[in-house]
Design a protein around this motif. Structure first.
Motif, PDB file in Angstrom:
ATOM      1  N   PHE A  11       0.833  -1.200   0.000  1.00  7.13           N
ATOM      2  CA  PHE A  11       0.000   0.000   0.000  1.00  7.13           C
ATOM      3  C   PHE A  11       0.869   1.252   0.000  1.00  7.13           C
ATOM      4  O   PHE A  11       1.274   1.734   1.057  1.00  7.13           O
ATOM      5  CB  PHE A  11      -0.926   0.012   1.221  1.00  7.13           C
ATOM      6  N   PRO A  12       1.172   1.817  -1.185  1.00  7.36           N
ATOM      7  CA  PRO A  12       1.960   3.041  -1.243  1.00  7.36           C
ATOM      8  C   PRO A  12       1.183   4.283  -0.810  1.00  7.36           C
ATOM      9  O   PRO A  12       1.781   5.332  -0.551  1.00  7.36           O
ATOM     10  CB  PRO A  12       2.364   3.136  -2.715  1.00  7.36           C
ATOM     11  N   THR A  13      -0.149   4.177  -0.737  1.00  6.55           N
ATOM     12  CA  THR A  13      -0.985   5.277  -0.244  1.00  6.55           C
ATOM     13  C   THR A  13      -1.952   4.725   0.800  1.00  6.55           C
ATOM     14  O   THR A  13      -2.101   3.521   0.960  1.00  6.55           O
ATOM     15  CB  THR A  13      -1.786   5.944  -1.379  1.00  6.55           C
ATOM     16  N   LYS A  14      -2.642   5.640   1.487  1.00  6.04           N
ATOM     17  CA  LYS A  14      -3.543   5.223   2.574  1.00  6.04           C
ATOM     18  C   LYS A  14      -4.815   4.562   2.061  1.00  6.04           C
ATOM     19  O   LYS A  14      -5.384   3.698   2.734  1.00  6.04           O
ATOM     20  CB  LYS A  14      -3.915   6.438   3.437  1.00  6.04           C
ATOM     21  N   PHE A  15      -5.267   4.977   0.877  1.00  3.54           N
ATOM     22  CA  PHE A  15      -6.539   4.484   0.367  1.00  3.54           C
ATOM     23  C   PHE A  15      -6.485   2.983   0.119  1.00  3.54           C
ATOM     24  O   PHE A  15      -5.591   2.489  -0.570  1.00  3.54           O
ATOM     25  CB  PHE A  15      -6.909   5.211  -0.920  1.00  3.54           C
ATOM     26  N   GLY A  16      -7.446   2.259   0.675  1.00  6.31           N
ATOM     27  CA  GLY A  16      -7.521   0.824   0.486  1.00  6.31           C
ATOM     28  C   GLY A  16      -6.964   0.005   1.634  1.00  6.31           C
ATOM     29  O   GLY A  16      -7.209  -1.207   1.710  1.00  6.31           O
ATOM     30  N   ILE A  17      -6.207   0.625   2.528  1.00  6.99           N
ATOM     31  CA  ILE A  17      -5.646  -0.116   3.655  1.00  6.99           C
ATOM     32  C   ILE A  17      -6.781  -0.592   4.557  1.00  6.99           C
ATOM     33  O   ILE A  17      -7.694   0.185   4.862  1.00  6.99           O
ATOM     34  CB  ILE A  17      -4.666   0.763   4.454  1.00  6.99           C
ATOM     35  N   PRO A  18      -6.785  -1.847   4.994  1.00  7.45           N
ATOM     36  CA  PRO A  18      -7.837  -2.325   5.904  1.00  7.45           C
ATOM     37  C   PRO A  18      -7.947  -1.437   7.136  1.00  7.45           C
ATOM     38  O   PRO A  18      -6.948  -0.898   7.618  1.00  7.45           O
ATOM     39  CB  PRO A  18      -7.363  -3.737   6.273  1.00  7.45           C
ATOM     40  N   SER A 117       1.807 -11.164   8.414  1.00  7.84           N
ATOM     41  CA  SER A 117       0.569 -11.093   7.645  1.00  7.84           C
ATOM     42  C   SER A 117      -0.491 -10.373   8.465  1.00  7.84           C
ATOM     43  O   SER A 117      -0.428 -10.344   9.693  1.00  7.84           O
ATOM     44  CB  SER A 117       0.082 -12.491   7.249  1.00  7.84           C
ATOM     45  N   GLY A 118      -1.464  -9.790   7.754  1.00  6.48           N
ATOM     46  CA  GLY A 118      -2.566  -9.102   8.422  1.00  6.48           C
ATOM     47  C   GLY A 118      -2.267  -7.677   8.832  1.00  6.48           C
ATOM     48  O   GLY A 118      -3.041  -7.070   9.579  1.00  6.48           O
ATOM     49  N   ALA A 119      -1.180  -7.094   8.340  1.00  2.57           N
ATOM     50  CA  ALA A 119      -0.824  -5.731   8.736  1.00  2.57           C
ATOM     51  C   ALA A 119      -1.711  -4.701   8.049  1.00  2.57           C
ATOM     52  O   ALA A 119      -2.101  -4.882   6.897  1.00  2.57           O
ATOM     53  CB  ALA A 119       0.643  -5.453   8.412  1.00  2.57           C
ATOM     54  N   ASP A 120      -1.990  -3.611   8.749  1.00  2.00           N
ATOM     55  CA  ASP A 120      -2.799  -2.510   8.211  1.00  2.00           C
ATOM     56  C   ASP A 120      -1.958  -1.235   8.126  1.00  2.00           C
ATOM     57  O   ASP A 120      -2.413  -0.154   8.473  1.00  2.00           O
ATOM     58  CB  ASP A 120      -4.041  -2.284   9.068  1.00  2.00           C
ATOM     59  N   LEU A 121      -0.732  -1.362   7.655  1.00  2.00           N
ATOM     60  CA  LEU A 121       0.213  -0.252   7.602  1.00  2.00           C
ATOM     61  C   LEU A 121       0.577   0.091   6.162  1.00  2.00           C
ATOM     62  O   LEU A 121       0.756  -0.802   5.331  1.00  2.00           O
ATOM     63  CB  LEU A 121       1.503  -0.586   8.359  1.00  2.00           C
ATOM     64  N   MET A 122       0.720   1.378   5.901  1.00  2.00           N
ATOM     65  CA  MET A 122       1.161   1.854   4.603  1.00  2.00           C
ATOM     66  C   MET A 122       2.641   1.558   4.415  1.00  2.00           C
ATOM     67  O   MET A 122       3.412   1.526   5.382  1.00  2.00           O
ATOM     68  CB  MET A 122       0.901   3.363   4.489  1.00  2.00           C
ATOM     69  N   ASP A 123       3.039   1.348   3.189  1.00  2.00           N
ATOM     70  CA  ASP A 123       4.434   1.078   2.881  1.00  2.00           C
ATOM     71  C   ASP A 123       5.325   2.198   3.411  1.00  2.00           C
ATOM     72  O   ASP A 123       5.050   3.377   3.204  1.00  2.00           O
ATOM     73  CB  ASP A 123       4.619   0.952   1.365  1.00  2.00           C
ATOM     74  N   GLY A 124       6.395   1.819   4.123  1.00  5.01           N
ATOM     75  CA  GLY A 124       7.327   2.800   4.662  1.00  5.01           C
ATOM     76  C   GLY A 124       6.990   3.314   6.044  1.00  5.01           C
ATOM     77  O   GLY A 124       7.727   4.144   6.594  1.00  5.01           O
TER      78      GLY A 124
END
Length: 232
Positions: A11-18, A117-124
Motif C-alpha cells: 500500500f503506497p498510499t492510505k486508500f484501500g488499507i484495511p 501477515s494481516g498488517a494494516d500499515l502503509m508502505d514505509g
C-alpha cells in the motif's frame, strides 16, 4: 522515541488499507530494521510466538493541533465520537497499534527481516517497537466493541475479469481480492458512477461499486500511476 524499523507493504498510499489489523490475513508484509537494531540477539526467541504487537507512527497524519472529536468513516463521516473512543489516526500523538501474525524470521546480509501477515500499515510506515502478543492476557472475547458492534460486517461481491486478474502477480491475487471484498471506499461514498483508483503494489486498480457488487474496470501499471490515487 526512536524509529527501529519500517514496514514494506503493498500500500503506497492510505486508500484501500484495511481499517483494522488482522482483517485480511492474506496480506503479506516485511519489517526491515534500522542498522542500529540489526542485531540477531535482539530477536532471540521471537519465533516462539505466532503473533506480535506493532507500535508505529501514523506518519501521514502528523498534526500540530488536535481535535477532541473525530468523524469515523464507518459511521458515514457525519457522526462525531470522542477521539479516545475511536482508532482514528488523528490523535494528540499519532501512535498506531496493530496485531499481526508472524510468518517467519529471515536473517539476511542486511540484518533480520520479520515476515508478517494481516498488517494494516502503509508502505514505509515507521515502527517504534515490537512486542509479543500473549493470548492469555491480550485476548478478551467477551469485550464490547462500542459503536463498531453496530456496523454491519459485510463483504462485497467482486467482479474481476480474468484478463485483468492475470495482470496481477499470482502471489498477490488472493490478498487483492480480499481487500476489494472488504470495501476500501470511505463509508460516505456510495455513488455507483464514481470511479476509484486504489494503489496496490506497483499497480493502480480502478473499480466501481454498485450496491453490493464491485467491478474492476482497468489496471494501470506503475509508470501510469496518477498523482491522485484515491478516486477520479
Amino acid at each position: 522515541m526512536k524509529v527501529i524499523a519500517h514496514i514494506k507493504s503493498d500500500f503506497p498510499t492510505k486508500f484501500g488499507i484495511p481499517h483494522q489489523s488482522g482483517r485480511i490475513k492474506e496480506l503479506k508484509a516485511e519489517i526491515v530494521f534500522e542498522p542500529e537494531y540489526q542485531v540477531a540477539e535482539a530477536f532471540r526467541g521471537i519465533e516462539e510466538y505466532t503473533h506480535l504487537w506493532l507500535i508505529w507512527e501514523f506518519s501521514q497524519a502528523v498534526r500540530k493541533d488536535w481535535s477532541p472529536t473525530v468523524r469515523p468513516p464507518r459511521l458515514g463521516g457525519n457522526t462525531r465520537k470522542g477521539v479516545f473512543a475511536t482508532r482514528s489516526p488523528f490523535r494528540p500523538n499519532p501512535i498506531g497499534l496493530s496485531s499481526v501474525k508472524l510468518e517467519g524470521v529471515e536473517f539476511t546480509s542486511q540484518g533480520p527481516v520479520l515476515h508478517v501477515s494481516g498488517a494494516d500499515l502503509m508502505d514505509g510506515t515507521p515502527i517504534y517497537d515490537i512486542k509479543p502478543y500473549l493470548a492469555y492476557v491480550d485476548s478478551h472475547p467477551e469485550a464490547s466493541g462500542g459503536f463498531t458492534d453496530q456496523i454491519q460486517d459485510h463483504k462485497l461481491k467482486v467482479d474481476f475479469p480474468a484478463g485483468l486478474l492475470e495482470q496481477v502477480p499470482k502471489e498477490k491475487r488472493a490478498a487483492l481480492l480480499a481487500v476489494l471484498a472488504n470495501d476500501p471506499r470511505p463509508g460516505y461514498q456510495k455513488d455507483p458512477d464514481r470511479e476509484y483508483g486504489m494503489s496496490f503494489g506497483n499497480q493502480d486498480i480502478h473499480f466501481k461499486v454498485d450496491g453490493e457488487l464491485l467491478r474492476v474496470i482497468r489496471i494501470d501499471n506503475e509508470k501510469k500511476l496518477a498523482k491522485s490515487r484515491i478516486f477520479s
